[in-house]
Design a protein around this motif. Structure first.
Motif, PDB file in Angstrom:
ATOM      1  N   PHE A 205      -0.904  -6.463   3.638  1.00 42.91           N
ATOM      2  CA  PHE A 205      -0.681  -5.300   2.771  1.00 42.91           C
ATOM      3  C   PHE A 205       0.314  -5.575   1.651  1.00 42.91           C
ATOM      4  N   ARG A 206       0.513  -6.840   1.347  1.00 37.90           N
ATOM      5  CA  ARG A 206       1.432  -7.188   0.259  1.00 37.90           C
ATOM      6  C   ARG A 206       1.014  -6.485  -1.030  1.00 37.90           C
ATOM      7  N   ARG A 208       1.135  -3.201  -1.602  1.00 41.16           N
ATOM      8  CA  ARG A 208       0.805  -1.791  -1.429  1.00 41.16           C
ATOM      9  C   ARG A 208       2.069  -0.941  -1.313  1.00 41.16           C
ATOM     10  N   THR A 209       1.978   0.299  -1.771  1.00 42.30           N
ATOM     11  CA  THR A 209       3.089   1.234  -1.647  1.00 42.30           C
ATOM     12  C   THR A 209       3.043   1.905  -0.284  1.00 42.30           C
ATOM     13  N   ARG A 210       4.118   2.593   0.061  1.00 39.72           N
ATOM     14  CA  ARG A 210       4.141   3.316   1.334  1.00 39.72           C
ATOM     15  C   ARG A 210       3.020   4.337   1.396  1.00 39.72           C
ATOM     16  N   GLU A 212       0.149   4.200  -0.021  1.00 44.19           N
ATOM     17  CA  GLU A 212      -1.129   3.497   0.160  1.00 44.19           C
ATOM     18  C   GLU A 212      -1.300   2.949   1.569  1.00 44.19           C
ATOM     19  N   LEU A 213      -0.207   2.884   2.318  1.00 47.33           N
ATOM     20  CA  LEU A 213      -0.278   2.391   3.695  1.00 47.33           C
ATOM     21  C   LEU A 213      -0.554   3.505   4.704  1.00 47.33           C
ATOM     22  N   VAL A 216      -4.126   3.158   6.492  1.00 48.48           N
ATOM     23  CA  VAL A 216      -4.707   1.878   6.898  1.00 48.48           C
ATOM     24  C   VAL A 216      -5.037   1.912   8.389  1.00 48.48           C
ATOM     25  N   ASP A 220      -7.765  -2.996   9.447  1.00 51.16           N
ATOM     26  CA  ASP A 220      -7.132  -3.465   8.208  1.00 51.16           C
ATOM     27  C   ASP A 220      -5.904  -4.322   8.517  1.00 51.16           C
ATOM     28  N   ALA A 329       8.274   0.365   1.035  1.00 52.23           N
ATOM     29  CA  ALA A 329       7.007   0.235   1.752  1.00 52.23           C
ATOM     30  C   ALA A 329       7.197  -0.441   3.105  1.00 52.23           C
TER      31      ALA A 329
END
Length: 438
Positions: A205-206, A208-210, A212-213, A216, A220, A329
Motif C-alpha cells: 500500500f505504499r 496510499r493515504t489513510r 484510501e486504506l 482494503v 489486497d 497513513a
C-alpha cells in the motif's frame, strides 16, 4: 552512540574469538525447518570445513525434513516442541539412518529448544518465530554461547531481560536490517554515529493515504508486490508494524535513542539499512535481497564466508528509490517508538495485540485501519508498565495474555481457552526468505 556501557550488538567486540581457521565452529540451530533454519543448514553444508552443527530444534510439524537435516549434518541431538511428534520423528530418523547407525538423542516438549540453546556449542542461531523464542535466547546467553539472533521477539518482549544477561559482543543480529547496521557501524566509533536509518519496502500500500486504506481487503493486503511470505508477516508489512518492531530492536541492540532512528521507504529493498555519521557521510549496506548473507554474518563473525550470498551484477542498469515515511497513513512506527520508550511490558503488549488484530482483520472482524486503532487502544489501556530490573519472564507472559484477551474482545473475536503465542511456530508459515526485508 552514547557514553553508556557497550551495546548488546557491537561489531568492534568479539565475545568468543575462535577463528574459523582453527577448526569447524560448533553450532546449535533453533527453528531448523523454518526459512532461517533451512538457509543456515544450506550454508553449513556448503562450508563443512568451517561449521559443524551439534543440535537441531524445530516445532515438530515437518519431521521428515528435520530427520533429513539431522542425518546430513550428523548432529548429536534433535529436539521438537510437540511431544506427540516424537513417534513420527523417530520413524523418520530410522528411515534416514537405517538399522546400523545410532540415532541422535531426541528431546521433546516446550522446553526442548531451551535445553538445546544451553547445550555445548560455540554459537546458537535462534531462528524461532515468536515470543516462544525468549526462553531459548536467555538460556543461550546464560550458558555463555555466542547468540546469532533472528528471533526479534526476544528483544521486543524481553529487552530488559536480555540486556541483563548479555555480555559485550555476545549477540550478533541476523535480521537483515540489523545485520546491515551492524556491518556499517564497524566503520566508525560510537561517538561518530549520528543516526540509524532503517529501510522498508513500503509493502503493498505504499503511496496510499489513510482514507484510501479504509476499504482494503485481506486479499489486497496479502498481495505483496515483492515477497511471498506467511500471512501475519505480510500484513505486518502492509501496516509497517514490522518496521516499528525493528525500530525497537535497533534501539535495544545499538543503544541509540529513538529520536535518532529513522525509517525510510526503499521499494527495491537493495539497501538493507544505513548509518549516518557525524561528519555528514552515510554508509549503506547493500546486497540483492537474500537472507544467506545476514545468516553468514551471524554464525561466522568476525570472519566473512566467501560466496555466502549473491552479489550485484554492476553491468546491468538499476534504479534505487527512497521516500519518506507517511506517518499518518502508517502510524505503527510512531506507536512502536512510544511503547519502546515506555519499555517494560509495553512492547510485549504492542506485539501481542497486533498479532490478534491481524487475525481479526484476516477473518473480516476488523477493517485494515482498525488493526492499529485497536492496538493503540490496548496500549493506552495498559498504561505505564512495570519496568527495570524487577521485570520477569512471568511479567512478560502475563502482559501478553492480557493484551491478547483485550485485543480479541475489542476486535470481536472469541476468547481463547489457553495462553498461546500466535507466532509460536518454528516451521511452516511465519518465516520467508526475505522476511525481514518486507
Amino acid at each position: 552512540m552514547s557514553d553508556s556501557p557497550a551495546p548488546l550488538a557491537d561489531p568492534h567486540l568479539v565475545f568468543d574469538p575462535v577463528s574459523l581457521e582453527d577448526g569447524a565452529r560448533e553450532l546449535a540451530l533453533l527453528g531448523s525447518t523454518g526459512s532461517i533454519g533451512t538457509q543456515a543448514v544450506d550454508l553449513v553444508l556448503r562450508n563443512p570445513d568451517r561449521f559443524k552443527v551439534t543440535a537441531l530444534s524445530a516445532n515438530g510439524g515437518r519431521v521428515g525434513l528435520l530427520a533429513e537435516q539431522a542425518y546430513r549434518l550428523k548432529v548429536r541431538t534433535v529436539a521438537v516442541a510437540q511431544e506427540e511428534a516424537v513417534p513420527a520423528l523417530r520413524e523418520a530418523l530410522e528411515a534416514q539412518y537405517g538399522s546400523t547407525e545410532p540415532l541422535p538423542e531426541i528431546l521433546a516438549g516446550p522446553d526442548a529448544a531451551t535445553e538445546v540453546a544451553a547445550s555445548d556449542c560455540h554459537t546458537v542461531l535462534n531462528g524461532i518465530t515468536g515470543s516462544i523464542g525468549l526462553a531459548p535466547t536467555l538460556a543461550a546467553l546464560e550458558a555463555g554461547r555466542t547468540l546469532a539472533l533472528a528471533n526479534k521477539e526476544s528483544l521486543i518482549v524481553g529487552g530488559p531481560l536480555v540486556k541483563a544477561l548479555a555480555k559485550p559482543g555476545q549477540i550478533i543480529p541476523v535480521d537483515s536490517e540489523h545485520a546491515a547496521l551492524f556491518q556499517a557501524l564497524a566503520a566508525g566509533t560510537r561517538a561518530d554515529v549520528r543516526k540509524l536509518v532503517v529501510t522498508a519496502s513500503g509493502g503493498p500500500f505504499r503511496g496510499r493515504t489513510r482514507a484510501e486504506l479504509a476499504d482494503v481487503t485481506p486479499e489486497d493486503a496479502l498481495a505483496h508486490p515483492t515477497w511471498a511470505m506467511g500471512p501475519v508477516i505480510t500484513v505486518n508489512s502492509a501496516t509497517l508494524v514490522n518496521k516499528g518492531l525493528e525500530v525497537i530492536e535497533a534501539h535495544l541492540l545499538y543503544d541509540i535513542p529513538f529520536d535518532r532512528i529513522e525509517v525510510v521507504v526503499h521499494p527495491q529493498s537493495y539497501v538493507h539499512s544505513m548509518v549516518e555519521f557525524t561528519d555528514g557521510s552515510t554508509l549503506a549496506q547493500a546486497t540483492p535481497p537474500d537472507m544467506s548473507g545476514p545468516i553468514a554474518i551471524g554464525i561466522g563473525w568476525p570472519e566473512r564466508i566467501p560466496d555466502a550470498a549473491p552479489a550485484f551484477d554492476w553491468t546491468k542498469a538499476s534504479s534505487w528509490e527512497f521516500f519518506p515515511l507517511d506517518t499518518e497513513a502508517f502510524p505503527s512506527v510512531g506507536l512502536a517508538r512510544h511503547v519502546g520508550e515506555l519499555a517494560g511490558t509495553a512492547p510485549a503488549v504492542f506485539n501481542a495485540a497486533n498479532e490478534e488484530c491481524v487475525e481479526a482483520f484476516l477473518k473480516g472482524s476488523l477493517p485494515f485501519n482498525g488493526i492499529m486503532d485497536t492496538v493503540t487502544e490496548v496500549v493506552a489501556e495498559h498504561g505505564t508498565p512495570r519496568s527495570g530490573t524487577s521485570l520477569t519472564v512471568a511479567d512478560v507472559l502475563d502482559a501478553e495474555t492480557w493484551a491478547r484477551a483485550r485485543a480479541r474482545e475489542l476486535a470481536g473475536l472469541p476468547a481463547r481457552s489457553t495462553r498461546t503465542s500466535r507466532t509460536s511456530g518454528t516451521d511452516e508459515t511465519q518465516q520467508a526468505t526475505a522476511e525481514a526485508r518486507a
